[in-house]
Design a protein around this motif. Structure first.
Motif, PDB file in Angstrom:
ATOM      1  N   ALA A   1      58.569 -54.847  -9.389  1.00 28.39           N
ATOM      2  CA  ALA A   1      59.311 -53.621  -9.645  1.00 28.39           C
ATOM      3  C   ALA A   1      60.702 -53.963 -10.162  1.00 28.39           C
ATOM      4  N   ILE A   2      61.120 -53.323 -11.250  1.00 24.60           N
ATOM      5  CA  ILE A   2      62.463 -53.542 -11.784  1.00 24.60           C
ATOM      6  C   ILE A   2      63.163 -52.198 -11.945  1.00 24.60           C
ATOM      7  N   GLU A   3      64.468 -52.249 -12.069  1.00 22.88           N
ATOM      8  CA  GLU A   3      65.273 -51.058 -12.279  1.00 22.88           C
ATOM      9  C   GLU A   3      65.792 -51.082 -13.716  1.00 22.88           C
ATOM     10  N   PRO A   4      65.087 -50.465 -14.649  1.00 26.02           N
ATOM     11  CA  PRO A   4      65.471 -50.551 -16.060  1.00 26.02           C
ATOM     12  C   PRO A   4      66.892 -50.088 -16.343  1.00 26.02           C
ATOM     13  N   LEU A   5      67.346 -49.023 -15.668  1.00 28.41           N
ATOM     14  CA  LEU A   5      68.691 -48.519 -15.943  1.00 28.41           C
ATOM     15  C   LEU A   5      69.749 -49.554 -15.570  1.00 28.41           C
ATOM     16  N   GLY A   6      69.522 -50.247 -14.436  1.00 29.10           N
ATOM     17  CA  GLY A   6      70.476 -51.271 -14.034  1.00 29.10           C
ATOM     18  C   GLY A   6      70.553 -52.397 -15.043  1.00 29.10           C
ATOM     19  N   LEU A   7      69.404 -52.803 -15.577  1.00 29.01           N
ATOM     20  CA  LEU A   7      69.404 -53.841 -16.607  1.00 29.01           C
ATOM     21  C   LEU A   7      70.107 -53.346 -17.866  1.00 29.01           C
ATOM     22  N   LEU A   8      69.859 -52.086 -18.212  1.00 29.75           N
ATOM     23  CA  LEU A   8      70.476 -51.518 -19.408  1.00 29.75           C
ATOM     24  C   LEU A   8      71.997 -51.465 -19.280  1.00 29.75           C
ATOM     25  N   LEU A   9      72.474 -50.942 -18.169  1.00 25.80           N
ATOM     26  CA  LEU A   9      73.919 -50.776 -18.008  1.00 25.80           C
ATOM     27  C   LEU A   9      74.642 -52.114 -17.912  1.00 25.80           C
ATOM     28  N   ARG A  10      73.952 -53.132 -17.409  1.00 25.66           N
ATOM     29  CA  ARG A  10      74.555 -54.473 -17.333  1.00 25.66           C
ATOM     30  C   ARG A  10      74.190 -55.336 -18.543  1.00 25.66           C
ATOM     31  N   GLU A  11      73.359 -54.833 -19.403  1.00 23.76           N
ATOM     32  CA  GLU A  11      72.873 -55.537 -20.593  1.00 23.76           C
ATOM     33  C   GLU A  11      72.416 -56.946 -20.232  1.00 23.76           C
ATOM     34  N   VAL A  12      71.562 -57.004 -19.218  1.00 25.75           N
ATOM     35  CA  VAL A  12      70.967 -58.281 -18.799  1.00 25.75           C
ATOM     36  C   VAL A  12      69.797 -58.601 -19.720  1.00 25.75           C
ATOM     37  N   ARG A  13      69.760 -59.821 -20.195  1.00 23.99           N
ATOM     38  CA  ARG A  13      68.664 -60.260 -21.068  1.00 23.99           C
ATOM     39  C   ARG A  13      67.595 -60.940 -20.222  1.00 23.99           C
ATOM     40  N   LEU A  14      66.407 -60.373 -20.222  1.00 20.77           N
ATOM     41  CA  LEU A  14      65.264 -60.974 -19.529  1.00 20.77           C
ATOM     42  C   LEU A  14      64.483 -61.800 -20.541  1.00 20.77           C
ATOM     43  N   GLN A  15      64.478 -63.107 -20.346  1.00 22.03           N
ATOM     44  CA  GLN A  15      63.904 -64.031 -21.315  1.00 22.03           C
ATOM     45  C   GLN A  15      62.773 -64.837 -20.687  1.00 22.03           C
ATOM     46  N   ALA A  16      61.558 -64.673 -21.201  1.00 19.57           N
ATOM     47  CA  ALA A  16      60.451 -65.516 -20.772  1.00 19.57           C
ATOM     48  C   ALA A  16      60.469 -66.806 -21.586  1.00 19.57           C
ATOM     49  N   SER A  17      59.997 -67.893 -20.953  1.00 16.44           N
ATOM     50  CA  SER A  17      59.967 -69.193 -21.619  1.00 16.44           C
ATOM     51  C   SER A  17      58.592 -69.804 -21.408  1.00 16.44           C
ATOM     52  N   PHE A  18      57.891 -70.095 -22.523  1.00 16.56           N
ATOM     53  CA  PHE A  18      56.505 -70.568 -22.440  1.00 16.56           C
ATOM     54  C   PHE A  18      56.348 -71.883 -23.198  1.00 16.56           C
ATOM     55  N   LEU A  19      55.914 -72.900 -22.491  1.00 19.51           N
ATOM     56  CA  LEU A  19      55.585 -74.212 -23.051  1.00 19.51           C
ATOM     57  C   LEU A  19      56.783 -74.915 -23.688  1.00 19.51           C
ATOM     58  N   ASN A  20      56.509 -75.707 -24.723  1.00 19.19           N
ATOM     59  CA  ASN A  20      57.482 -76.706 -25.172  1.00 19.19           C
ATOM     60  C   ASN A  20      57.534 -76.852 -26.690  1.00 19.19           C
ATOM     61  N   PRO A  21      57.835 -75.794 -27.422  1.00 16.45           N
ATOM     62  CA  PRO A  21      57.814 -75.901 -28.880  1.00 16.45           C
ATOM     63  C   PRO A  21      58.877 -76.865 -29.412  1.00 16.45           C
ATOM     64  N   PHE A  22      58.437 -77.983 -29.953  1.00 16.30           N
ATOM     65  CA  PHE A  22      59.305 -78.970 -30.597  1.00 16.30           C
ATOM     66  C   PHE A  22      60.361 -79.548 -29.649  1.00 16.30           C
ATOM     67  N   THR A  23      60.057 -79.606 -28.362  1.00 11.40           N
ATOM     68  CA  THR A  23      61.008 -80.184 -27.404  1.00 11.40           C
ATOM     69  C   THR A  23      60.484 -81.455 -26.746  1.00 11.40           C
ATOM     70  N   HIS A  24      59.226 -81.828 -27.012  1.00 14.21           N
ATOM     71  CA  HIS A  24      58.652 -82.981 -26.317  1.00 14.21           C
ATOM     72  C   HIS A  24      59.356 -84.282 -26.707  1.00 14.21           C
ATOM     73  N   ALA A  25      59.734 -84.418 -27.962  1.00 16.18           N
ATOM     74  CA  ALA A  25      60.426 -85.638 -28.393  1.00 16.18           C
ATOM     75  C   ALA A  25      61.763 -85.774 -27.672  1.00 16.18           C
ATOM     76  N   ARG A  26      62.468 -84.664 -27.478  1.00 17.25           N
ATOM     77  CA  ARG A  26      63.742 -84.699 -26.749  1.00 17.25           C
ATOM     78  C   ARG A  26      63.519 -85.094 -25.291  1.00 17.25           C
ATOM     79  N   ALA A  27      62.430 -84.593 -24.709  1.00 17.11           N
ATOM     80  CA  ALA A  27      62.115 -84.965 -23.334  1.00 17.11           C
ATOM     81  C   ALA A  27      61.846 -86.455 -23.232  1.00 17.11           C
ATOM     82  N   ALA A  28      61.104 -86.992 -24.204  1.00 15.59           N
ATOM     83  CA  ALA A  28      60.807 -88.423 -24.193  1.00 15.59           C
ATOM     84  C   ALA A  28      62.090 -89.246 -24.286  1.00 15.59           C
TER      85      ALA A  28
END
Length: 339
Positions: A270-297
């Motif tokens: 459950a989230i409170e959309p108005l609270g996120l809107l008024l605070r302009e919080v960015r909800l960012q999902a992060s999936f896998l490793n696009p072009f970052t494996h070489a940096r990890a190595a």
């Protein structure tokens, strides 16, 4: 050779299978170590899609045993880490450079045979070199580290940033270190287990908190808390609904909340959309490793990111099926399967 096979319907077992032969652009590697990820447990429980029968294990590295006729970048005897996430290169996301969102993704250890085995095939394009001088078990951390790099990149951390990390597993421990490397001056780890809090502080957390109790949010973002008003970035690394809800409350006005933890498909928050809107919080999902494996190595090879303290135990292939089938034991950071 031996391989830990997921056979569908919750069945996982060690089997004798034929040792694979490399195609023209493949490497055959002798697996040195493969980490047990929460995703492996989700697969066996039916909570994450796979293509059985398949050899599990997507966090692995090893020594090149033989190469296909078209391979030019690697030689027998070299150590490599495998980026398991093989995109098709043809779908719209791939053409846009979003290979982690490939519509036809064929991850090693999920839809193609992976690293819980004596030997594994790795496409040359998915292989990254590691020096023979590093401890052999460290290469198994490249894949989770690459996923964490992507999440930290998406957060857009700036020098002097404040960060909260929710969850004391391997992802949380890696994010703590990456946040400090990105310039964050205050990085707080929240986890219930005291030994994990101590470990987090030993590898870079500036403070830790026990999230137990009704005053958890106040201790962090209250007027006299560690981050009055919230942190610039909050990383959810536990993969549970409670911490997803918490991360949105802990993020300051204009800040970013990054979802890195993997939740079961039926999970709802459950989230409170108005609270996120008024605070302009960015909800960012992060999936896998696009072009970052070489940096990890590079980070693993240089020792810049500390992974030795994150090894909870090593087990054999014979022990792997039971370890994957069961919930992670209390205190586990990362268990490595060593063939």
């Amino acid at each position: 050779m031996r391989a830990v096979r997921f056979e569908g319907d919750g069945k996982i077992a060690l089997r004798e299978v034929e040792r694979p032969s490399p195609g023209p652009f493949d490497l055959l590697i002798r697996v040195e170590a493969c980490g047990i990820c929460g995703t492996d447990r989700h697969i066996v429980k039916g909570e994450f899609g796979a293509s059985p029968p398949v050899t599990l294990g997507h966090e692995f590295s090893g020594i090149v045993e033989s190469v296909g006729s078209g391979v030019t970048r690697f030689r027998v005897g070299e150590r490599i880490t495998a980026d398991p996430n093989h995109g098709c290169g043809l779908c719209a996301p791939c053409r846009e450079g979003k290979v982690n969102l490939c519509e036809n993704l064929q991850p090693l250890g999920v839809r193609r045979d992976g690293g819980f085995a004596d030997y594994a095939l790795v496409p040359e394009a998915q292989a990254h070199a590691l020096p023979l001088s590093i401890p052999p078990l460290h290469g198994a951390f490249c894949e989770p580290l690459a996923c964490c790099i992507h999440g930290v990149d998406l957060a857009g951390l700036k020098t002097g940033a404040s960060v909260i990390v929710l969850g004391g597993g391997v992802i949380g421990m890696l994010v703590v270190q990456l946040a400090r490397l990105a310039g964050a001056t205050r990085v707080v780890m929240a986890t219930r287990q005291a030994d994990k809090r101590a470990l987090a502080q030993s590898i870079g957390a500036t403070a830790t908190v026990d999230p137990s109790g009704d005053d958890f949010l106040r201790r962090l973002i209250g007027e006299s808390g560690l981050f009055p008003g919230g942190a610039d970035a909050v990383f959810e690394c536990a993969g549970v609904p409670e911490t997803v809800t918490q991360m949105l409350k802990l993020t300051k006005r204009g800040g970013t909340a990054v979802l890195l933890g993997v939740l079961p498909p039926e999970a709802r928050v459950a989230i409170e959309p108005l609270g996120l809107l008024l605070r302009e919080v960015r909800l960012q999902a992060s999936f896998l490793n696009p072009f970052t494996h070489a940096r990890a190595a590079e980070l693993i090879a240089s020792g810049t990111v500390k992974v030795e303290p994150l090894i909870s135990r090593t087990i054999t292939l014979e022990e792997a099926s039971d370890a994957i089938r069961q919930p992670a034991p209390r205190g586990e950071i990362r268990t490595l399967v060593v063939p």
